[in-house]
Every structure is written in C-alpha cells, then in structure tokens.
Design a protein around this motif. Structure first.
Motif, PDB file in Angstrom:
ATOM      1  N   ARG A 110      -7.564   9.940   0.379  1.00  0.00           N
ATOM      2  CA  ARG A 110      -6.625  10.552  -0.870  1.00  0.00           C
ATOM      3  C   ARG A 110      -5.695   9.517  -0.924  1.00  0.00           C
ATOM      4  NH1 ARG A 110      -4.752  16.871   0.581  1.00  0.00           N
ATOM      5  NH2 ARG A 110      -6.979  17.640   1.215  1.00  0.00           N
ATOM      6  N   GLY A 111      -5.069   8.849   0.200  1.00  0.00           N
ATOM      7  CA  GLY A 111      -4.103   7.799  -0.259  1.00  0.00           C
ATOM      8  C   GLY A 111      -4.828   6.707  -0.766  1.00  0.00           C
ATOM      9  N   VAL A 112      -5.971   6.299  -0.378  1.00  0.00           N
ATOM     10  CA  VAL A 112      -6.795   5.039  -0.799  1.00  0.00           C
ATOM     11  C   VAL A 112      -7.002   5.351  -2.367  1.00  0.00           C
ATOM     12  CG1 VAL A 112      -8.869   3.847  -0.492  1.00  0.00           C
ATOM     13  CG2 VAL A 112      -7.244   4.187   1.609  1.00  0.00           C
ATOM     14  N   ASN A 113      -7.555   6.317  -2.484  1.00  0.00           N
ATOM     15  CA  ASN A 113      -8.103   6.840  -3.812  1.00  0.00           C
ATOM     16  C   ASN A 113      -6.653   6.516  -4.968  1.00  0.00           C
ATOM     17  OD1 ASN A 113     -10.460   7.157  -3.621  1.00  0.00           O
ATOM     18  ND2 ASN A 113     -10.322   9.460  -3.260  1.00  0.00           N
ATOM     19  N   ALA A 114      -5.486   7.088  -4.488  1.00  0.00           N
ATOM     20  CA  ALA A 114      -4.332   7.038  -5.050  1.00  0.00           C
ATOM     21  C   ALA A 114      -4.023   5.544  -5.256  1.00  0.00           C
ATOM     22  CB  ALA A 114      -3.070   7.771  -4.492  1.00  0.00           C
ATOM     23  N   MET A 115      -3.866   4.766  -4.316  1.00  0.00           N
ATOM     24  CA  MET A 115      -3.494   3.149  -4.323  1.00  0.00           C
ATOM     25  C   MET A 115      -4.390   2.442  -5.067  1.00  0.00           C
ATOM     26  SD  MET A 115      -2.721   2.910  -0.512  1.00  0.00           S
ATOM     27  CE  MET A 115      -1.734   4.091   0.576  1.00  0.00           C
ATOM     28  N   LEU A 116      -5.713   3.173  -5.162  1.00  0.00           N
ATOM     29  CA  LEU A 116      -6.632   2.285  -5.976  1.00  0.00           C
ATOM     30  C   LEU A 116      -6.415   2.479  -7.645  1.00  0.00           C
ATOM     31  CD1 LEU A 116     -10.062   2.780  -4.169  1.00  0.00           C
ATOM     32  CD2 LEU A 116      -8.855   0.620  -4.558  1.00  0.00           C
ATOM     33  N   ALA A 172       8.105   8.822   2.492  1.00  0.00           N
ATOM     34  CA  ALA A 172       8.096   8.873   4.137  1.00  0.00           C
ATOM     35  C   ALA A 172       6.700   8.485   4.629  1.00  0.00           C
ATOM     36  CB  ALA A 172       8.235  10.285   4.455  1.00  0.00           C
ATOM     37  N   ALA A 173       5.719   8.802   4.068  1.00  0.00           N
ATOM     38  CA  ALA A 173       4.205   8.241   4.676  1.00  0.00           C
ATOM     39  C   ALA A 173       3.986   6.724   4.371  1.00  0.00           C
ATOM     40  CB  ALA A 173       3.187   9.050   4.147  1.00  0.00           C
ATOM     41  N   GLY A 174       4.493   6.543   3.182  1.00  0.00           N
ATOM     42  CA  GLY A 174       4.075   4.894   2.788  1.00  0.00           C
ATOM     43  C   GLY A 174       5.058   4.052   3.908  1.00  0.00           C
ATOM     44  N   ASN A 188       0.962  -1.360  -0.210  1.00  0.00           N
ATOM     45  CA  ASN A 188       0.120   0.145  -0.126  1.00  0.00           C
ATOM     46  C   ASN A 188       0.876   1.403   0.084  1.00  0.00           C
ATOM     47  OD1 ASN A 188       0.646  -0.885   2.761  1.00  0.00           O
ATOM     48  ND2 ASN A 188      -0.580   0.520   3.466  1.00  0.00           N
ATOM     49  N   TYR A 189       1.547   1.371  -1.110  1.00  0.00           N
ATOM     50  CA  TYR A 189       2.490   2.609  -1.173  1.00  0.00           C
ATOM     51  C   TYR A 189       1.840   3.677  -2.067  1.00  0.00           C
ATOM     52  CZ  TYR A 189       6.377   0.637   1.289  1.00  0.00           C
ATOM     53  OH  TYR A 189       7.013   0.202   2.267  1.00  0.00           O
ATOM     54  N   PHE A 190       2.270   4.709  -2.068  1.00  0.00           N
ATOM     55  CA  PHE A 190       1.191   6.283  -2.575  1.00  0.00           C
ATOM     56  C   PHE A 190       1.494   6.245  -4.181  1.00  0.00           C
ATOM     57  CE2 PHE A 190       0.619  10.309  -3.716  1.00  0.00           C
ATOM     58  CZ  PHE A 190      -0.619  10.797  -3.112  1.00  0.00           C
ATOM     59  N   PHE A 191       2.956   6.279  -4.500  1.00  0.00           N
ATOM     60  CA  PHE A 191       3.341   6.556  -5.813  1.00  0.00           C
ATOM     61  C   PHE A 191       3.182   5.373  -6.885  1.00  0.00           C
ATOM     62  CE2 PHE A 191       5.368   9.937  -3.349  1.00  0.00           C
ATOM     63  CZ  PHE A 191       4.951  11.089  -3.988  1.00  0.00           C
ATOM     64  N   PRO A 192       2.848   5.544  -8.045  1.00  0.00           N
ATOM     65  CA  PRO A 192       2.724   4.362  -8.917  1.00  0.00           C
ATOM     66  C   PRO A 192       4.167   3.369  -8.947  1.00  0.00           C
ATOM     67  CG  PRO A 192       2.133   6.481  -9.987  1.00  0.00           C
ATOM     68  CD  PRO A 192       2.613   7.044  -8.520  1.00  0.00           C
ATOM     69  N   GLU A 193       5.010   4.319  -8.969  1.00  0.00           N
ATOM     70  CA  GLU A 193       6.299   3.523  -8.936  1.00  0.00           C
ATOM     71  C   GLU A 193       6.346   2.427  -7.967  1.00  0.00           C
ATOM     72  OE1 GLU A 193       5.943   6.669  -9.143  1.00  0.00           O
ATOM     73  OE2 GLU A 193       7.030   7.729 -10.872  1.00  0.00           O
ATOM     74  N   SER A 194       6.198   3.075  -6.633  1.00  0.00           N
ATOM     75  CA  SER A 194       6.707   2.267  -5.496  1.00  0.00           C
ATOM     76  C   SER A 194       5.452   1.203  -5.556  1.00  0.00           C
ATOM     77  CB  SER A 194       6.210   2.943  -4.338  1.00  0.00           C
ATOM     78  OG  SER A 194       6.836   4.080  -4.185  1.00  0.00           O
ATOM     79  N   ALA A 195       4.191   1.424  -5.916  1.00  0.00           N
ATOM     80  CA  ALA A 195       3.237   0.468  -6.120  1.00  0.00           C
ATOM     81  C   ALA A 195       3.636  -0.762  -6.895  1.00  0.00           C
ATOM     82  CB  ALA A 195       1.763   1.170  -6.503  1.00  0.00           C
ATOM     83  N   ALA A 196       3.987  -0.451  -8.025  1.00  0.00           N
ATOM     84  CA  ALA A 196       4.559  -1.583  -8.983  1.00  0.00           C
ATOM     85  C   ALA A 196       5.533  -2.489  -8.335  1.00  0.00           C
ATOM     86  CB  ALA A 196       5.059  -0.799 -10.273  1.00  0.00           C
ATOM     87  N   LEU A 197       6.547  -1.695  -7.608  1.00  0.00           N
ATOM     88  CA  LEU A 197       7.634  -2.502  -6.993  1.00  0.00           C
ATOM     89  C   LEU A 197       7.340  -3.221  -5.808  1.00  0.00           C
ATOM     90  CD1 LEU A 197      10.713  -2.451  -6.600  1.00  0.00           C
ATOM     91  CD2 LEU A 197      10.530  -0.749  -5.217  1.00  0.00           C
ATOM     92  N   TYR A 198       6.592  -2.721  -4.816  1.00  0.00           N
ATOM     93  CA  TYR A 198       5.966  -3.626  -3.754  1.00  0.00           C
ATOM     94  C   TYR A 198       5.190  -4.705  -4.247  1.00  0.00           C
ATOM     95  CZ  TYR A 198       8.957  -0.343  -0.962  1.00  0.00           C
ATOM     96  OH  TYR A 198      10.152   0.245  -0.405  1.00  0.00           O
TER      97      TYR A 198
END
Ligand code: FAD
Ligand code: PYC
Length: 415
Positions: free
Chosen positions: A132-138, A408-410, A82-92
């Motif tokens: 906001r975070g959940v919307n970005a993650m979705l 930092a938040a993720g 559950n990371y915020f940025f698309p790059e991190s979501a793809a990685l994790y």
C-alpha cells in the motif's frame, strides 16, 4: 587557492600552516537584517539561501557551541524521500533533488552515495502494508520498488534468511535514489558558501532570551551581548521547544534522545542501507568501513545527549537477530542527540505565532535528509513573510485546524 598533489603533501607535513579557513569566524555585530538561531545544517543552509536567493544584505547565524555539533554531526546520514503523504513526498523529494546537485552547487564534496535504502518486511502483514505504501509513494512520484523475499536476500546476503528466524524475510521495498551523505561536509559546505557571501557565523554564542517591542521580536540577548534584527529564524532542533517557550508560545513537540552507534571498520559487506520495519533497526556501512546503526527513540523526554543502556542493548540485539554475522564485531562508539519530535512526526515550518520569528522545527529523527529544504523554506519565510507552496501544509496552524500530516510510519524508525 589551487592545490596539487605536491602542495597537499607539503601542507600535511608542515602542520597545515598555509591552509585557508573554510569560513570566517565573525564577531557578533549589534544589528543585522536577519539572524538565524542554530548553526546546524539547517541554520547554515538558511543563511546561505537568505543571501544567495533573497539577497538579504546582513545575515548572521548564532551557534551556542560549534558548527554542526548538534544533530547535524550526530546523525546516521541517511537520505531518502519515501514518505507516505503527498505533502511529505513533495518536501523530502525537494530536499533529495537539492542533495543530488549540492556538491556542484556549493563546490564541496558532500559524498552523496545513492546506494539505495531497503526496508525489510518480516511478515505477510508487513508486506501488505508495504505494498500500500509503495503504491501511494508511486502516485506521489517517488522512485520506490516492491521487492520479493528472493530479491531482498540477494541484496542483503548476510541477513538471516532462515524461515525460522525471529525476524524472517518476507520481502521489502527499495528507493534506489536514497542512500547516505557525509553529515559534517553538508554543514561545512553551507558554512563555507554562506561565509563567502558575507554571512557572519558566530560560534559559542548562546541565545538566552528574546527582546520584544510592541508585541514583535526585535532582538536577542545572547551570551555575547544583545543583537537586533528585522527577522529571526528558529532552527535549534532539540532546543526549539525551550526557545519557543522563551518567545511566549508552546510548540507541539517533545524532545527525546535518539541514539546511534558504530562498529569497528571492516571490508565492504553491506552495499545498501537496510532498515527493518518490525524492529525499527537500521544499518549502513560508512565509507571507512564501520557499520553505522541505530533503532528508535529513548522514549523518555530528555535533554541529555547520551541515551540509556537498555535502548543500546535493544538496538544491538535487533541488529544481531537480523544480521547474526555481525556478532563478532567490536563496538567503537555510541552517542545520542536531542531530537524535537512533533506530535504528528512532521516538521513545523513558516511564520511563528509571534511576529518577527520564523520556524524550522520538529524535524525530529529525520531532518538530515531535509537539510537543504529546511534551510530553503526558512529563508523563504524570513525573506517574504509567508510560505512557499511546499512548506504551507507544514504551518503550525495545522495543530488547530486538525490538518495533521501523520508520518509516524514514514519516519522509518521506531517511535
Ligand atoms: P542541529 O544540527 O541540532 O542544529 C541546531 C543547533 O542549534 C545545534 O548546533 C545547537 O547547538 C544549536 N542551539 C541550540 N540551542 C541554542 C541556543 N539557545 N542558541 C544558539 N544555538 C543553539 N535524520 C536523517 O534524515 N537521517 C538519519 O539517518 C538520521 N539519523 C539520526 C541519528 C541520530 C542518532 C540523531 C540524533 C538524529 C538523526 N537524524 C537523522 C535527525 C537529524 O540529525 C536532525 O533532524 C537534523 O540534523 C537537524 O538538523 P538541524 O540543523 O535542525 O539541527
Ligand atoms: O530518517 O531515515 C531516517 C532515519 C534513519 C535513522 C534515523 N533517521
């Protein structure tokens, strides 16, 4: 070797004399095609993928202590994407998908338990940020759900639900595919699979210095002598900064101690991983029944694996504010690990500024969940000399281009 209940019992009663070694303890050879520095989960996974996917013939992992004795054996085993940025979501999420089939792929039970992770919001402000975070993650394709206060209370019946609590419950969000996995098993599974493919795993072998020829790293001086190879991978977590310094460049990271602790074991009382945004405190229950918990960094750059008492106190205090019912539990152990935290809290992957050396650095407080990915992308970099599409945004050059990925938040815990 095949076992049945009777032969297992016999092994147990006879001092496990006939028990086969999970991996071969190798003697350092003078030359390899690829050498990985650091026998944590990431280094071992890298060695496995170098052989398995890229067919690199002679591979070694050098570990200065024992396998998994660094952060791999010291973490609190939480996996999630559950990371915020698309790059991190793809990685994790790449890592989480690997975890979902790792027991089968390596024929070793890593005890993945997708019991979900639940982030608690303690104020309307927390809730707004979470939405906001959940919307970005979705949008990034991650399976998260916003939860009402009543839903959080139902998931965490022992949490202090009083509106006058110091940290009241305003709601939260969950990733149901998140959870925990057995940390030692992940290291041992990769070690056994790598060893079976012919990888030399050399323990008690400290890398002390790099050998350069014509500006390229061609070898290492170690506590067991000199070794040469075509390529080297740096995967030494808290000590990456020290080793990069010896290789002649500076990593944009700071090493801190991160503590965790466990209580005595009790019956099942917590069926998900709970994390509190305002305090950074998190807690889960191990399969043995212990409560495993922690909070934030000891914000003093350090190479000790202990942590300071004031942070220990603050971790316990935060947990008891949120779960007062745990106050009667005895603490069993407390420990620390040295984590390499990059200045934007995202890992640094791929080719290093020095030819011949590749990076798997900066996983900081959150790299256990990424073990299969760190190993996979380090192997890719070492075997091909370049990036996989998923690892490219995490290149060290982002610290000069400014394309930082501030997670930092993720990171989920306090920094
Ligand atoms: P390590 O397992 O530390 O392996 C690196 C190895 O390199 C070590 O074994 C070390 O001995 C070796 N080494 C160092 N110097 C040398 C040298 N000169 N020569 C040879 N070998 C060397 N992450 C999560 O995702 N979820 C969590 O719940 C979580 N909780 C954590 C809780 C704590 C208390 C800590 C400390 C960390 C936590 N982490 C968590 C972070 C996670 O543990 C790490 O990011 C991850 O384990 C790093 O794995 P690694 O294989 O890179 O490092
Ligand atoms: O990355 O989820 C995480 C984590 C939890 C505790 C330490 N790191």
């Amino acid at each position: 070797m095949k076992y049945n209940a009777l032969s297992l019992l016999k092994q147990g009663l006879t001092g496990q004399q006939g028990w086969p070694q999970a991996w071969r303890s190798a003697t350092l050879q003078p030359r390899y095609d690829a050498v990985v520095i650091g026998g944590g989960g990431h280094g071992l996974a890298c060695a496995y993928y170098l052989r398995k996917i890229h067919g690199v013939p002679r591979v070694a992992v050098l570990e200065r202590g024992w396998l998994g004795g660094g952060n791999t054996g010291r973490n609190t085993t939480i996996v999630r994407s559950n990371y915020f940025f698309p790059e991190s979501a793809a990685l994790y999420d790449f890592a989480l998908r690997q975890y979902e089939q790792l027991s089968e792929a390596l024929n070793y039970n890593i005890m993945l338990s997708q019991r979900g992770i639940l982030m608690i919001a303690h104020s309307d402000h927390d809730m707004e940020l979470m939405a906001r975070g959940v919307n970005a993650m979705l949008l990034n394709g991650i399976d998260v759900e916003l939860l009402s206060a009543a839903q959080v209370r139902a998931e965490l019946p022992l949490a202090n639900a009083s509106p006058t609590a110091r940290y009241p419950i305003h709601g939260g969000f969950t990733q149901r595919r998140g959870g925990v996995a057995r940390h030692d098993a992940v290291a041992w599974a990769y070690a056994r699979a790598a060893s079976a493919l012919g990888v030399d795993i050399v323990q008690n072998c400290e890398v002390q210095d790099f050998i350069f020829e014509a500006g390229r790293i061609v070898g290492l001086n170690t506590s067991q002598g000199e070794v040469r190879a075509g390529n080297f991978g740096l995967s030494a977590s808290g000590h990456n900064g020290v080793l990069a310094g010896k290789a002649g460049f500076r990593l944009p990271i700071t090493s801190y101690t991160l503590q965790a602790m466990v209580s005595e074991p009790v019956k099942p009382i917590l069926h998900t991983v709970a994390m509190s945004t305002a305090t950074g405190m998190y807690v889960s229950q191990s399969d043995k029944g212990e409560l495993v918990f922690g909070q934030g960094l000891d914000l003093y750059p350090s190479y000790t694996q202990r942590g300071n008492f004031n942070i220990t106190q603050s971790v316990v205090a935060s947990m008891l504010e949120i779960f007062p019912a745990f106050r009667g539990l005895k603490m069993l152990r407390q420990w620390g690990g040295i984590v390499d935290v990059p200045w934007d809290y995202s890992p640094i992957l791929g080719p290093s500024p020095v030819e011949g050396l590749h990076l798997n650095c900066g996983w900081g407080t959150g790299g256990f969940k990424a073990t299969p990915a760190g190993g996979y992308f380090l192997a890719h970099s070492m075997a091909t000399g370049g990036h996989h599409d998923i690892s490219r945004p995490f290149d060290i050059s982002r610290f000069t281009t400014g394309a930082l990925i501030d997670e930092a938040a993720g990171a989920g815990i306090a920094h």
